[in-house]
Design a protein around this motif. Sequence first.
Motif, PDB file in Angstrom:
ATOM      1  N   ARG A  35     -31.609 -12.358 -29.731  1.00  0.00           N
ATOM      2  CA  ARG A  35     -31.823 -11.724 -31.039  1.00  0.00           C
ATOM      3  C   ARG A  35     -31.156 -10.355 -31.146  1.00  0.00           C
ATOM      4  N   VAL A  36     -31.077  -9.645 -30.027  1.00  0.00           N
ATOM      5  CA  VAL A  36     -30.424  -8.330 -30.032  1.00  0.00           C
ATOM      6  C   VAL A  36     -28.899  -8.494 -29.981  1.00  0.00           C
ATOM      7  N   GLY A  37     -28.434  -9.593 -29.390  1.00  0.00           N
ATOM      8  CA  GLY A  37     -27.001  -9.853 -29.318  1.00  0.00           C
ATOM      9  C   GLY A  37     -26.310  -9.191 -28.144  1.00  0.00           C
ATOM     10  N   VAL A  76     -34.404  -3.349 -29.537  1.00  0.00           N
ATOM     11  CA  VAL A  76     -35.326  -4.215 -28.799  1.00  0.00           C
ATOM     12  C   VAL A  76     -36.742  -4.048 -29.344  1.00  0.00           C
ATOM     13  N   LEU A  77     -37.155  -2.819 -29.562  1.00  0.00           N
ATOM     14  CA  LEU A  77     -38.483  -2.546 -30.101  1.00  0.00           C
ATOM     15  C   LEU A  77     -38.642  -3.171 -31.486  1.00  0.00           C
ATOM     16  N   LYS A  78     -37.610  -3.082 -32.305  1.00  0.00           N
ATOM     17  CA  LYS A  78     -37.649  -3.664 -33.649  1.00  0.00           C
ATOM     18  C   LYS A  78     -37.790  -5.186 -33.581  1.00  0.00           C
ATOM     19  N   VAL A  79     -37.099  -5.811 -32.641  1.00  0.00           N
ATOM     20  CA  VAL A  79     -37.207  -7.264 -32.473  1.00  0.00           C
ATOM     21  C   VAL A  79     -38.632  -7.647 -32.089  1.00  0.00           C
ATOM     22  N   ILE A  80     -39.203  -6.927 -31.143  1.00  0.00           N
ATOM     23  CA  ILE A  80     -40.571  -7.223 -30.701  1.00  0.00           C
ATOM     24  C   ILE A  80     -41.559  -7.016 -31.850  1.00  0.00           C
ATOM     25  N   GLU A  81     -41.413  -5.917 -32.569  1.00  0.00           N
ATOM     26  CA  GLU A  81     -42.332  -5.622 -33.673  1.00  0.00           C
ATOM     27  C   GLU A  81     -42.205  -6.623 -34.818  1.00  0.00           C
ATOM     28  N   GLY A  82     -41.035  -7.223 -34.973  1.00  0.00           N
ATOM     29  CA  GLY A  82     -40.821  -8.188 -36.046  1.00  0.00           C
ATOM     30  C   GLY A  82     -41.173  -9.618 -35.680  1.00  0.00           C
ATOM     31  N   ALA A  83     -41.487  -9.850 -34.429  1.00  0.00           N
ATOM     32  CA  ALA A  83     -41.785 -11.204 -33.975  1.00  0.00           C
ATOM     33  C   ALA A  83     -43.243 -11.568 -34.262  1.00  0.00           C
ATOM     34  N   GLU A  84     -43.461 -12.802 -34.656  1.00  0.00           N
ATOM     35  CA  GLU A  84     -44.816 -13.268 -34.951  1.00  0.00           C
ATOM     36  C   GLU A  84     -45.596 -13.571 -33.680  1.00  0.00           C
ATOM     37  N   ARG A  85     -44.885 -13.920 -32.617  1.00  0.00           N
ATOM     38  CA  ARG A  85     -45.548 -14.218 -31.343  1.00  0.00           C
ATOM     39  C   ARG A  85     -44.748 -13.602 -30.199  1.00  0.00           C
ATOM     40  N   PRO A  86     -45.318 -13.539 -29.012  1.00  0.00           N
ATOM     41  CA  PRO A  86     -44.611 -12.949 -27.869  1.00  0.00           C
ATOM     42  C   PRO A  86     -43.289 -13.657 -27.579  1.00  0.00           C
ATOM     43  N   LEU A  87     -42.320 -12.886 -27.097  1.00  0.00           N
ATOM     44  CA  LEU A  87     -40.973 -13.391 -26.819  1.00  0.00           C
ATOM     45  C   LEU A  87     -40.613 -13.227 -25.353  1.00  0.00           C
ATOM     46  N   PHE A 102     -39.380  -3.657 -19.870  1.00  0.00           N
ATOM     47  CA  PHE A 102     -40.333  -3.069 -18.934  1.00  0.00           C
ATOM     48  C   PHE A 102     -40.501  -1.579 -19.199  1.00  0.00           C
ATOM     49  N   GLY A 103     -39.437  -0.905 -19.587  1.00  0.00           N
ATOM     50  CA  GLY A 103     -39.529   0.510 -19.934  1.00  0.00           C
ATOM     51  C   GLY A 103     -40.415   0.740 -21.145  1.00  0.00           C
ATOM     52  N   LEU A 104     -40.240  -0.076 -22.175  1.00  0.00           N
ATOM     53  CA  LEU A 104     -41.086   0.030 -23.369  1.00  0.00           C
ATOM     54  C   LEU A 104     -42.538  -0.287 -23.037  1.00  0.00           C
ATOM     55  N   MET A 105     -42.739  -1.223 -22.128  1.00  0.00           N
ATOM     56  CA  MET A 105     -44.096  -1.569 -21.705  1.00  0.00           C
ATOM     57  C   MET A 105     -44.721  -0.392 -20.946  1.00  0.00           C
ATOM     58  N   ALA A 106     -43.954   0.239 -20.093  1.00  0.00           N
ATOM     59  CA  ALA A 106     -44.449   1.388 -19.327  1.00  0.00           C
ATOM     60  C   ALA A 106     -44.787   2.574 -20.238  1.00  0.00           C
ATOM     61  N   GLU A 107     -44.069   2.701 -21.332  1.00  0.00           N
ATOM     62  CA  GLU A 107     -44.326   3.770 -22.301  1.00  0.00           C
ATOM     63  C   GLU A 107     -45.522   3.455 -23.200  1.00  0.00           C
ATOM     64  N   GLY A 108     -46.027   2.232 -23.117  1.00  0.00           N
ATOM     65  CA  GLY A 108     -47.164   1.844 -23.932  1.00  0.00           C
ATOM     66  C   GLY A 108     -46.806   1.441 -25.347  1.00  0.00           C
ATOM     67  N   LYS A 109     -45.532   1.127 -25.587  1.00  0.00           N
ATOM     68  CA  LYS A 109     -45.088   0.755 -26.932  1.00  0.00           C
ATOM     69  C   LYS A 109     -45.188  -0.742 -27.192  1.00  0.00           C
ATOM     70  N   LYS A 156     -32.466   0.340 -27.204  1.00  0.00           N
ATOM     71  CA  LYS A 156     -33.914   0.344 -26.982  1.00  0.00           C
ATOM     72  C   LYS A 156     -34.652   0.234 -28.319  1.00  0.00           C
ATOM     73  N   ALA A 157     -34.160   0.941 -29.328  1.00  0.00           N
ATOM     74  CA  ALA A 157     -34.761   0.880 -30.662  1.00  0.00           C
ATOM     75  C   ALA A 157     -34.607  -0.519 -31.259  1.00  0.00           C
TER      76      ALA A 157
END
Length: 77
Positions: free
Chosen positions: A30-32, A11-22, A44-51, A8-9
Amino acid sequence: MEEKKHLKAKVLKVIEGAERPLSVEAVRVRVGVKSWHLIQSLLFGLMAEGKIAGLETSKRWVFGKLDVMKPVTLSKT
């Protein structure tokens, strides 16, 4: 359980490092990880948490940083 938290961490790092939505597939690559459904569930879990934010397009869901995609979140915060 610890492995899922680590993933989960990542996945969050990949999203935070991306220049545009993925897409789920782009994050999965990217996570492998082989499981598309696992990545979708984590996103969806990260989205539900508001992250992160997500947007359903005509073809797929895309996910990005909150400051890039402010309008769509599942969180009440």
